[in-house]
Every structure is written in C-alpha cells, then in structure tokens.
Design a protein around this motif. Structure first.
Motif, short mmCIF file in Angstrom:
data_model
loop_
_atom_site.label_atom_id
_atom_site.label_comp_id
_atom_site.label_asym_id
_atom_site.label_seq_id
_atom_site.Cartn_x
_atom_site.Cartn_y
_atom_site.Cartn_z
N LYS A 171 0.84 -1.21 0.00
CA LYS A 171 0.00 0.00 0.00
C LYS A 171 0.87 1.25 0.00
CE LYS A 171 -4.09 -1.34 -0.10
NZ LYS A 171 -4.86 -0.95 -1.22
N SER A 172 1.86 1.30 0.93
CA SER A 172 2.63 2.54 1.04
C SER A 172 3.56 2.70 -0.15
CB SER A 172 3.40 2.58 2.37
OG SER A 172 4.43 1.65 2.34
N LEU A 173 4.07 1.58 -0.69
CA LEU A 173 4.97 1.69 -1.84
C LEU A 173 4.24 2.09 -3.12
CD1 LEU A 173 7.52 -1.17 -1.23
CD2 LEU A 173 7.98 1.27 -1.29
N GLN A 174 2.94 1.76 -3.18
CA GLN A 174 2.14 2.19 -4.35
C GLN A 174 2.19 3.69 -4.50
OE1 GLN A 174 -1.88 0.73 -3.93
NE2 GLN A 174 -1.23 -1.40 -4.13
N LEU A 175 1.98 4.37 -3.36
CA LEU A 175 2.01 5.84 -3.39
C LEU A 175 3.40 6.35 -3.75
CD1 LEU A 175 -0.18 6.88 -0.35
CD2 LEU A 175 -0.55 7.35 -2.78
N GLU A 176 4.42 5.74 -3.12
CA GLU A 176 5.79 6.16 -3.38
C GLU A 176 6.12 6.04 -4.86
OE1 GLU A 176 9.25 4.80 -1.21
OE2 GLU A 176 8.02 4.71 0.59
N LEU A 177 5.74 4.92 -5.45
CA LEU A 177 6.04 4.68 -6.86
C LEU A 177 5.35 5.70 -7.75
CD1 LEU A 177 5.99 0.84 -7.54
CD2 LEU A 177 7.83 2.45 -8.02
N LYS A 178 4.10 5.99 -7.40
CA LYS A 178 3.32 6.95 -8.19
C LYS A 178 3.99 8.34 -8.14
CE LYS A 178 0.14 8.63 -10.62
NZ LYS A 178 0.20 8.36 -12.04
N ASN A 179 4.43 8.72 -6.91
CA ASN A 179 5.11 10.02 -6.76
C ASN A 179 6.41 10.04 -7.54
OD1 ASN A 179 3.17 11.16 -5.18
ND2 ASN A 179 4.05 10.36 -3.27
N LEU A 180 7.14 8.94 -7.45
CA LEU A 180 8.41 8.81 -8.17
C LEU A 180 8.19 9.05 -9.65
CD1 LEU A 180 11.43 7.64 -7.79
CD2 LEU A 180 10.47 5.57 -8.73
N GLN A 181 7.16 8.42 -10.18
CA GLN A 181 6.88 8.54 -11.60
C GLN A 181 6.54 9.97 -11.97
OE1 GLN A 181 3.51 8.68 -13.16
NE2 GLN A 181 4.30 8.45 -15.25
N LYS A 182 5.75 10.62 -11.11
CA LYS A 182 5.38 12.02 -11.38
C LYS A 182 6.60 12.92 -11.37
CE LYS A 182 0.79 12.48 -9.52
NZ LYS A 182 0.26 12.72 -8.16
N ASN A 183 7.46 12.72 -10.33
CA ASN A 183 8.62 13.60 -10.19
C ASN A 183 9.64 13.40 -11.30
OD1 ASN A 183 7.43 14.53 -7.89
ND2 ASN A 183 8.62 13.19 -6.52
N LEU A 184 9.87 12.14 -11.68
CA LEU A 184 10.89 11.89 -12.69
C LEU A 184 10.36 12.13 -14.10
CD1 LEU A 184 12.39 8.56 -11.33
CD2 LEU A 184 13.41 10.83 -11.15
N GLY A 185 9.05 12.01 -14.25
CA GLY A 185 8.46 12.19 -15.56
C GLY A 185 8.77 11.06 -16.53
N ILE A 186 9.22 9.91 -16.01
CA ILE A 186 9.54 8.77 -16.87
C ILE A 186 8.24 8.01 -17.20
CG2 ILE A 186 10.79 6.57 -17.01
CD1 ILE A 186 12.79 7.65 -15.06
N THR A 187 8.17 7.47 -18.40
CA THR A 187 7.04 6.63 -18.77
C THR A 187 7.13 5.31 -18.02
OG1 THR A 187 7.22 7.60 -20.95
CG2 THR A 187 5.80 5.66 -20.73
N PHE A 188 6.05 4.90 -17.37
CA PHE A 188 6.03 3.62 -16.66
C PHE A 188 5.12 2.64 -17.38
CE2 PHE A 188 7.32 3.95 -11.92
CZ PHE A 188 8.35 4.83 -12.20
N ILE A 189 5.61 1.45 -17.61
CA ILE A 189 4.71 0.38 -18.05
C ILE A 189 4.74 -0.66 -16.94
CG2 ILE A 189 4.15 -1.33 -19.82
CD1 ILE A 189 5.68 0.38 -21.80
#
Lengths: 328, 265, 284
Positions: A171-189
């Motif tokens: 649960k907590s890592l889901q949020l972290e990953l989402k934030n990471l993706q937003k901050n880095l701006g990398i495309t996630f698949i």
C-alpha cells in the motif's frame, strides 16, 4: 502528448499456440500505463517483448519512432524492475546500482554524482555497503528501482514489482512509486494482477485476457463503462442481467433496495434476502431473485439507517443511467 | 514395538556404515604396522611412508598423476563450463540431444571407454604416454564437470542474466561480470571433481598408459598383483586421504550459496 | 535471438572433443569387431562374423552366464544392504541427513582398486581374520576366504553399494508422505503400509540403482582380478585379456560390443519401466 512507444500489429506464438494475438497499441510519453489481467493472460510476455527478452513473431515495436526488432535488450533505452528484483547477489547495494552506468562507460565522477543522488532519493545511503541478502524485501525493492532509474531510461518497465511484499508495505509503496513517476516524468509500463493497485496508480489501464487487450482507458472509465463482459466482471464486483440477447451490468453500489410496499415505479425485480454481510462502512446484501436462478449483490451504506433481515422480501431497482449494456 | 523396529533399522544402518568403512580403516591402520609379513600388530611406525618418499618410482608415479590430473582437469573444466553455458541457451530438444551425448560416457562400462581409446590411439599411431592419458582423462571427466555446472546454472535461473542485459551489459559482459562470478563455486567444484576422477582412475588409464607414464593407481596395481605389502598400504592410504579431502572440499564449494543441496555422486 | 548465437557456439569444442575421443573410438570398435586377426595379433581388414559366432562357444557362454549371475546377485545384495540404509537416512533430520549422505558418498569416490585391496588384507590366508582366529586357537589351518566366487561377490557388493543408496534415497525424499499417512489412517500396519505404499512409490529409485549397479558389475574386471581366483574370471577380464595378452582385438571388440548392447538394452528397459509407472500414476 507525444507517442513514445508504438506496438504495430504485434503477435506472439510459442510453437503453434498463439500467446498474444495481433494488436496495436501506443503509449504516450510520461504516461503511467498498467497491463492488468489474471495470471497467464500474456501481460508479462508483452512486457518482455518491449524489453527485448522475447521477439514478437510478427509486427514491430517502435521506441521514439525507431524500430526495435534488431535492437538487443542491452541497447534499448529502457530498464526493467523484475518481479523477484533479480539483484546481483555477489555485489553490494552500491555496485548493483552502479552496474548500468559502468556498462555504459559513464565517467567515474558522473557515476559518483548520480549514485549519491539516487541513494538519497530511495533512502538507501546508509545501506550502500550491504549485500542484497542483508536487506529486507522492501529495501531490496528500492535497490531494484534505484538500479533502474539511475540510467535515466526513457521507459521504466515494472513486472509485478510489489508482488513479493506484504499488504501494508505494498500500500505505502504504491504511493511512493506513483510520486516517483510524477517527479521523474519517466514513462512507466507496469504489470500487475492486482486491480486495486492498477486503479490507485495508473493513468491508463490495459485490461488483458487470454492475450487480448479487452479495453484501454482511464481507471474511472474502465470501472464505469466497461466495454466487454470480461472487463465488467474482472474489475470490481458486478451484477450481470442477461436479457433478450444482451447483458446489462449494474454495480452493486448502484442497486437500491426497497420494502415491497413502497414506490412501485422504482421496482425492477423482486427477491428474498439470502445473506447480509456487515463490513464496517458498508453492508453487502445478497438477494435471491424470484423466479430466476440468480443472486444479486447490493452494497448498502451502513449509515443509511435501514436494517435488512435475512429472509425478508425486498424489491430492487436502479437508475437507467447506471445500466451498462454489453455485447454477449 | 515401534522403538524396536526403529532401533533395528538404526542398528542395521550403522552396521552398513561399518561395512563401508572398516576395510578402509584397517588398510590405513596397517600402513602404520611395524611388521612386514603378517597381520599381527607389532608396533607403530612411519617407516613405510618414509620409504615411499625415498622410492624414485613412487615419486615418478606421483609426479605423473599430478601433472596428468592438473592438465586434464583444467581442460575438462574449461570445455565443460563452456558447453554448459551454451547448452543453457538451446531449445529443449537440442539440449536433450546434446546432454544425451555428453552423459553417455557416464553410463558406458569404463572398460569399453578404455579399450575404445586404445584402439583409437593405435589407429592414429599415437604413442601411449602422458598425452594419451590426458586426452582420455579429459574425456571421462568432462561430463561430470558439465553436470555440476549445469546444475549451478539451472539454480541461478535466467533473471539475473536478463537484468544484466537490461542494464546495458552485452552478452560477453554479462558472462564476465554476472554469470561467471556466480557459478564460480560450481566451476571450482567441477575442477576438483575432475582432478579427483583423474587421480583415482585406474581402468581407463590401464589401457592408454605407456611404459613411462605410470600413474599412482597403476603403480599400486602392479604392487597389489605381487601381494600385500606395507608400502602398498601406505601408498593406498595417501590416495584415500587425498581423495577424501578433495571430495569434501568439492562438496563444500558445490553447496556454497546454492539453493540446491541435493547431493550428486 | 541474434545476440545469443555466439554463446551457443561455446559448446563446439566440447562437442568436437567428444566426437573425436568418444564417438569415433566407439565406432572403430564396432568396425573392428567384424574384422579378422592375423597370425601375429595384427588386424586384417577382411569382413567376418566369426568373432560374434565365437561368443557362442560354451567356454565364453559359461563366462557370460557367470558374469550375469554375479551381476544379478550383486544387484540383489546391494538392494538388501542399501534400501534400509537409504530409508533410515531419509527419516533423519535434514542436517544429519547431509552428513550421512556424504559418508555414503565418500567410499564411492575412493579408488576401486584400493577398496578391493583392503579386503585382501582382511581375507587372505595371513590376513586379519585368519590371524585372529588362529591366535584364538579356533582354527589351525587358515580358511580359504579369498580367491573364490564368494569373495568376488563380496567385493562387488562392497564397491557398488553406494550406487544403490543414493537413487533410493532420492525417491524416498520425493515421495508424497501424505499417501503414507493416508494408509495409516485407513488402519494399515507399518509393514503393510511399507509393502503397499512406500515400496511401490520408490520403485523408480530401486530401478535406477539396480541399473547403475548391474551395468557397473557386468563390465567389472578389477574386483575379480584382485579378489578372485583363476576360475572366477568375468567377461571384463576376458576382454582385458583379449586386448593386452592374447592380442585378439577383433574378438575383444565383439565381446565389448555385446557387453555394451546388454547395458543399453537394460537402460532402455529401465526407461520403459519408469515411463510405464509414471503414466500409471498419472491416471490413478
């Protein structure tokens, strides 16, 4: 938005079995796309084709409009986070994270600079000299992510990255990953079989079944307007009414219960309460329909003051707009 | 009743262990017996070992065994490791065919391998000696090296190699930085096994050795045919001790960091 | 897939090596077995079937028969010695198990010759047993313990038994214990449970072990050479003799081809047997 990855009429066969039937798909830059489906639906095969570990039998994959079929995995500007992390057991955290830069012959000063940044970012600075064996599951997961993002990939591929962790941590890592993706701006698949995870994180979800993509849309659209029976039943809970050659899907929370003697216009069907389960914020009520071999599930808010008893006769109804008509 | 049965089973098993080890222990014990002729214990002595080290033929046989052992196990390890690495990438059908061929020497009676190679060497008119021994020893020990290393590779899975390629390492860099370091304990175990097999081999060497390439087991055979003597006991003891040490060390390396603790033989 | 090609070529040296030093010599033996022997032991390149016909000579027939009898007895005794031991090991705790397995494995690696020789020290007329019995005054003349078929059998079982223990142990380990518990639940006595459940389920292990022991014993020549008398020569000794003293290589080749076919046949039967038992279990 710009297309970053384009799959053009991709098909995958193993021997004579079609694992992924032909389809096309475009992924936009900076997007968080989730491939969601039950195990064996071909989502991992699709991810591995993008990474270059498998070749599509026919069709072509493009990255920034360049075809990839003759580009080996080590020359593709993407990185993968593996299901069991695949950390190198004979290297320290630091050596694991630096591996990609070393292979690309990045100069030592630059390597150090980026290492410090990334370690800080995933909060592993203190554990840098440890080996993977000396880390917890969550820490190993961070190393796997750090090892991938230090390369500044165009696309990050994640194969059930949270699958090996317990519920709370996930649960907590889901949020972290989402934030990471937003901050880095990398495309996630992102590949997962957990729909809650997909709902919480994705910009778009591709629901897969038996190798086919059933629907690609935003989480809200997937939930509210499923296009196929599979999507309607796989995502969340649903009641399917089969009538006159069509299927009508109505979410349990859209179903209202009425006492038999109330406003008859709103009654669609009659039934008997077979079971009622109290879940804190809501009550799941199961209604056995009269004259039909079917049980309907209705979610009633626990605070609505109504108390439904097992065995009680009720009428059920819903708004016409909440009905989703599906092809058979 | 239950404990009786269990005790009987445990007693029987210990008896089997005694059966396996008692003759070896007696052999070792008698290598320290002062008396030359009979089985009566007349006192402890090192003199048979001293006389071994003063015996030029023994030293020559030891040298031969060591040279042949080291060279043949290096070659077997290199070829076996390379083959194991390649076969991992074959389709199931081809790897079955390849493994079938590779493992055939393990199931063929040793005597046949020995005489087949004797026929080969005589047909191509190669003089029997250290070279033919090395060629033969590589042939029978390579399959064992392959078994051990393939096991290690299977244990490792393909994810780590994929991760390495994903991070930009070419197949050769992956081999150098990921695969080889990870299977190194297996390679060492394979080398030690090959060396043990070479050091111990009698049957095949018997066919392909020449007059100047007597190995330790061949030398022991010559002495055994002439009868029991304390020197043979001492020499056999040395061979036993080095075999046991090598096997135990090889086992330790093979099991190191390995998930698979199943013992092979 | 392109990038994997060079890795695949790594098998080539090993393949060439095995081709030149294993497959080729085997083919040479096969060819040799159809050729004639010259007066001075040289090979004459003329086709003949005489080498195979000679095998049916009663002299060799007898030796083949003796070899088979010894091999069967060795296998049976190895099962009797090895099964209980393997069973015991499989019931031990994991860490103790590893030690026992290593203990069973070590003698296997020790040289055959040395292990047979150890028995010579014990059994010969001035050996450990005879000296001991004579010193107690139980016997006055040494007993003929060595150089007979009994001592050959003892030596064979001694050297080959570890081959039996390990496969049986593996099959006992892989066995589904729940089936055994089910048998106990249904009221089976331990003996009945063993006979009807454990033994059939470990058949593969027993068969694998038997093949290993049998194939090794029919080709054995060290044990009879060291522990056997003039009358206890087995087929392995005859082949050795044809190649080294009698210098009749074509006949020796024919004998070894028959020996190999015999082992191949057994291995084939083994695969049949295990396959049959697998399909039977699958349908059950």
């Amino acid at each position: 938005m710009k297309k970053i990855i384009h799959l053009d009429s991709i098909e995958k066969r193993f021997a004579d079995t079609v694992v992924v039937p032909s389809f096309s798909l475009s992924i936009e830059e900076g997007e968080f796309l989730t491939l969601l489906g039950p195990s064996g639906c071909g989502k991992t095969t699709l991810l591995r084709m993008i990474a270059g570990f498998e070749q599509p039998t026919t069709g072509e994959i493009f990255l920034d409009e360049k075809p990839l079929s003759h580009v080996p995995p080590y020359q593709r500007d993407m990185n993968m986070v593996f299901q069991q992390y695949a950390l190198f057991p004979h290297m320290t955290v630091e050596q694991n994270i630096l591996f990609g830069l070393k292979m690309k012959k990045v100069n030592a000063a630059e390597q150090q600079k980026r290492l410090e940044e990334v370690l800080q970012y995933v909060q592993l600075t203190e554990l840098r000299k440890r080996t993977p064996k000396q880390l917890s599951g969550g820490q190993q997961q961070r190393v796997a992510i750090a090892r991938a993002i230090i390369n500044n990939p165009r696309v990050l591929l994640l194969d059930e990255p949270l699958g090996a962790l317990d519920y709370q941590l996930r649960k907590s890592l889901q949020l972290e990953l989402k934030n990471l993706q937003k901050n880095l701006g990398i495309t996630f698949i992102y590949v997962t079989h957990d729909q809650e995870e997909a709902m919480a994180m994705s910009d778009r979800i591709a629901v897969m079944n038996k190798g086919r993509i059933e629907q690609i849309a935003s989480p809200a659209e997937i939930y509210n307007s499923p296009q196929t029976l599979f999507v309607a039943t796989f995502i969340g809970e649903n009641n399917i009414f089969r009538e006159n050659g069509t299927n009508a899907a109505i979410r349990p929370e859209k179903i209202k219960l009425y006492p038999i003697d109330s406003d008859k216009d709103k009654h669609k069907k009659l039934g008997t309460i077979a079971d009622a389960v109290f879940l804190g914020n809501l009550r799941k009520v199961f209604i056995r329909l009269e004259g039909q071999d079917m049980t309907v599930m209705a979610h009633q808010y626990a605070g609505d003051g109504l108390d439904w008893q097992v065995g009680e006769q009720v009428a059920i109804g819903w708004a016409q707009t909440d009905e989703v008509i599906l092809p058979c | 009743m239950k404990t009786l049965r269990r005790n009987a089973l445990s007693g029987y098993s210990w008896l089997m262990l005694v059966f396996l080890y008692l003759p070896i222990l007696i052999l070792v014990l008698y290598s320290f017996n002062d008396s030359r002729i009979n089985a009566t214990w007349t006192g402890f002595t090192w003199k048979w070992y001293v006389s071994l080290f003063e015996n030029r033929q023994v030293m020559q046989a030891l040298m031969n065994s060591m040279t042949i052992g080291v060279i043949s196990s290096v070659i077997a390890t290199v070829l076996g490791t390379a083959a194991a690495l390649a076969v991992k990438h074959y389709s199931i059908r081809w790897s079955n065919i390849f493994n079938g061929l590779m493992y055939l020497p393990i199931v063929i009676p040793e005597i046949m391998m020995g005489l087949a190679m004797l026929v080969l060497f005589s047909q191509v008119q190669m003089e029997l000696g250290k070279v033919t021994l090395i060629l033969a020893h590589v042939t029978f020990s390579m399959p064992y090296v392959m078994v051990i290393i393939s096991g290690r590779l299977a244990d490792m899975g393909k994810e780590l190699e994929e991760a390495s390629q994903d991070l930009g390492a070419t197949p050769w860099e992956t081999l150098r930085y990921v695969t080889l370091p990870l299977i190194m304990p297996g390679i060492i175990a394979g080398f030690l096994m090959a060396f043990t097999l070479s050091l111990d081999d009698f049957i095949i060497s018997f066919f392909v050795a020449g007059p100047n390439s007597t190995t330790l087991p061949l030398y022991i055979y010559g002495l055994v045919k002439r009868g029991v003597s304390p020197e043979v006991n001492a020499l056999s003891t040395l061979l036993i001790v080095s075999t046991v040490l090598l096997v135990v060390v090889a086992e330790i390396f093979r099991r190191k960091d390995s998930k698979n603790n199943q013992s092979i033989f | 897939m392109l990038n994997k090609k060079p890795v695949k070529l790594l098998a080539l040296p090993a393949l060439l090596w095995m081709g030149a030093l294993f497959v080729l010599p085997m083919l040479m033996i096969a060819v040799l077995s159809f050729l004639k022997r010259g007066t001075y032991g040289q090979v004459v390149y003329e086709f003949t079937l005489n080498n195979y016909i000679r095998i049916f000579d009663p002299l060799y027939g007898q030796i083949f028969w003796d070899t088979l009898v010894v091999a069967v007895l060795t296998t049976v005794f190895s099962i009797l010695c090895g099964y209980p031991l393997a069973y015991y090991i499989s019931r031990l705790e994991k860490s103790t198990q590893q030690i026992w397995l290593l203990l069973v494995m070590i003698p296997f690696w020790i040289n055959f010759l040395v292990r047979s020789y150890a028995w010579v020290i014990i059994l010969r007329s001035q050996g450990v047993i005879n000296t001991f019995l004579q010193s107690l005054g139980i016997i006055s003349e040494p007993l003929p313990l060595l150089y007979n078929s009994g001592s050959v059998l003892l030596g064979m079982v001694y050297t080959l038994m570890p081959f039996m223990v390990l496969p049986i142990y593996v099959s006992l380990e892989q066995m589904d214990r729940r089936k055994l518990e089910a048998a106990y639940d249904l009221g089976a006595t331990p003996w009945k449970a063993f006979w009807h459940v454990t033994l059939p389920m470990t058949k593969t292990g027993v068969v694998t072990g038997s093949i290993l022991v049998f194939v090794s014993s029919i080709g054995m020549f060290v044990v009879p050479d060291v522990m056997g008398g003039a009358k206890s020569a087995l087929i392995g000794n005859v082949i050795q003799n044809q190649f080294l003293s009698a210098r009749d290589w074509p006949f020796g080749s024919a004998l070894s081809i028959v020996l190999m076919l015999l082992s191949m046949l057994l291995i084939l039967l083994y695969f049949r047997a295990t396959k049959a038992s697998e399909t039977k279990e699958g349908s059950a």
